[in-house]
Design a protein around this motif. Structure first.
Motif, short mmCIF file in Angstrom:
data_model
loop_
_atom_site.label_atom_id
_atom_site.label_comp_id
_atom_site.label_asym_id
_atom_site.label_seq_id
_atom_site.Cartn_x
_atom_site.Cartn_y
_atom_site.Cartn_z
N CYS A 186 -9.26 4.35 14.22
CA CYS A 186 -8.86 5.50 15.03
C CYS A 186 -10.07 6.36 15.34
N PRO A 187 -10.34 6.65 16.62
CA PRO A 187 -11.51 7.47 16.97
C PRO A 187 -11.34 8.94 16.60
N GLU A 188 -10.11 9.37 16.34
CA GLU A 188 -9.88 10.78 16.04
C GLU A 188 -10.11 11.09 14.56
N CYS A 189 -9.47 10.33 13.68
CA CYS A 189 -9.58 10.61 12.24
C CYS A 189 -10.50 9.64 11.51
N GLY A 190 -11.00 8.63 12.22
CA GLY A 190 -11.90 7.66 11.60
C GLY A 190 -11.23 6.79 10.57
N GLY A 191 -9.89 6.69 10.63
CA GLY A 191 -9.16 5.86 9.68
C GLY A 191 -8.86 6.56 8.36
N HIS A 192 -9.23 7.84 8.25
CA HIS A 192 -8.99 8.59 7.01
C HIS A 192 -7.63 9.27 7.00
N GLY A 193 -7.03 9.48 8.16
CA GLY A 193 -5.72 10.11 8.24
C GLY A 193 -5.74 11.56 7.78
N TYR A 194 -4.56 12.03 7.40
CA TYR A 194 -4.41 13.42 6.96
C TYR A 194 -3.56 13.46 5.68
N PRO A 195 -3.95 14.28 4.70
CA PRO A 195 -3.20 14.37 3.44
C PRO A 195 -1.90 15.16 3.62
N ARG A 196 -0.90 14.74 2.85
CA ARG A 196 0.39 15.43 2.87
C ARG A 196 0.96 15.43 1.46
N VAL A 197 1.40 16.59 0.99
CA VAL A 197 1.97 16.72 -0.35
C VAL A 197 3.46 16.41 -0.28
N VAL A 198 3.89 15.52 -1.18
CA VAL A 198 5.30 15.12 -1.23
C VAL A 198 5.86 15.52 -2.60
N LEU A 199 6.89 16.35 -2.61
CA LEU A 199 7.57 16.74 -3.84
C LEU A 199 8.77 15.83 -4.06
N LYS A 200 8.91 15.34 -5.29
CA LYS A 200 9.96 14.38 -5.60
C LYS A 200 11.24 15.08 -6.08
N ASP A 201 12.35 14.40 -5.95
CA ASP A 201 13.64 14.90 -6.40
C ASP A 201 13.71 14.79 -7.92
N THR A 202 13.76 15.93 -8.61
CA THR A 202 13.74 15.91 -10.07
C THR A 202 15.03 15.37 -10.69
N ARG A 203 16.05 15.18 -9.88
CA ARG A 203 17.29 14.59 -10.41
C ARG A 203 17.14 13.10 -10.66
N LYS A 204 16.08 12.51 -10.16
CA LYS A 204 15.91 11.06 -10.24
C LYS A 204 14.70 10.68 -11.09
N LEU A 205 14.30 11.55 -12.01
CA LEU A 205 13.12 11.28 -12.82
C LEU A 205 13.43 10.32 -13.96
N SER A 206 12.43 9.55 -14.35
CA SER A 206 12.53 8.69 -15.52
C SER A 206 12.45 9.57 -16.77
N PRO A 207 12.82 9.03 -17.95
CA PRO A 207 12.73 9.85 -19.17
C PRO A 207 11.34 10.40 -19.42
N GLY A 208 10.30 9.61 -19.13
CA GLY A 208 8.94 10.09 -19.34
C GLY A 208 8.59 11.24 -18.43
#
Length: 282
Positions: A186-208
């Motif tokens: 990609c000539p715009e981002c050079g293949g590095h893309g853009y970071p995005r923070v994703v928060l997970k659903d805490t109702r589906k967490l493993s015991p750990g």
């Protein structure tokens, strides 16, 4: 019906016995009903000793337990130290802790398992930093790409402003997918893309991950995921396994070892230099 004859005297009343107040057991001379087995022998604890055991289980602070039990603050430290060396009190503490664990179902195994879950938990189950494509990665001619909703909205504004619909700039087309990986060339981002923070659903967490999770907090910068310290949990496990003690036994002062080697004439020490090129000595 009979009448009382003249001269008859009333029957004397029986004296009422007042209950005698029992003296309250005080001091180390009073004996408690609690007894413990020490090497198959029944040993009775004093009232203060029983209180000390009960208070010691609260926070495992011997000095404070002695003070709360009723010992003098001036001698609490020495008495606490002395109590913890008495076999009968040590046995009483062990017995009380065992009963406490049965009542609360809090055992050493359960605590260690919780610490192990925190150490081995994958924090990415709570939140992730995902790198995704930019608007130009997959657009036609790498021009800016829109979603269908964005294109329709822009087109409506274009027409409402009196522009010719035929001249509407389609740019990189529609179909933008924010979840695709970056395009390597990609000539715009050079293949590095853009970071995005994703928060997970805490109702589906493993015991750990659930053991690691410590709550969520809303700040002026956004949502903050709080976690328990993995380092603290790891330190508990190291102490339980005796790794610190083993490490201390293996630790040797390198300078002291070297000096000892030189003094003893060990071949592993420094050897005299025949010629010192720095000082030009032969």
């Amino acid at each position: 019906m009979t009448t009382k004859e003249k001269g008859d005297k009333p029957a004397p009343k029986k004296p009422v016995k007042k209950p005698v107040a029992k003296k309250k057991a005080t001091g180390s001379t009073a004996r408690a009903r609690n007894t413990v087995k020490v090497q198959k022998a029944e040993v009775a604890l004093t009232v203060l000793q029983v209180r000390f055991v009960e208070e010691y289980l609260v926070d495992m602070n011997a000095t404070q337990a002695a003070i709360r039990a009723g010992y003098s603050e001036k001698t609490a430290y020495s008495i606490a130290h002395e109590n913890l060396r008495k076999p009968e009190i040590v046995a009483a503490i062990a017995e009380a802790r065992a009963k406490q664990q049965q009542r609360t179902e809090i055992t050493a195994d359960r605590v260690l398992r919780e610490a192990w879950n925190q150490v081995t938990a994958d924090a990415r189950e709570l939140t992730e930093l995902v790198v995704v494509c930019c608007r130009h990665c997959y657009g036609e001619g790498h021009m800016r790409q829109r979603t269908q909703v964005e294109r329709d909205y822009a087109y409506k504004l274009w027409v409402d402003e009196g522009e010719d619909p035929e001249d509407f700039p389609e740019d990189g087309g529609v179909g933008f997918d924010p979840n695709r990986e970056p395009f390597s060339d990609c000539p715009e981002c050079g293949g590095h893309g853009y970071p995005r923070v994703v928060l997970k659903d805490t109702r589906k967490l493993s015991p750990g991950a659930a053991s690691l999770y410590a709550g969520v907090k809303q700040t002026k910068f956004g949502i903050e995921i709080m976690t328990h310290s993995k380092d603290a949990a790891m330190e508990k496990l190291f102490k339980h396994l005796g790794l610190y003690e083993r490490d201390n036994q293996q630790r040797v002062d390198p300078l002291a070892s070297l000096l000892h080697s030189i003094a003893s004439g060990n071949s592993n020490g420094f050897k005299p230099v025949a010629k010192d090129p720095e000082h030009g000595e032969d």
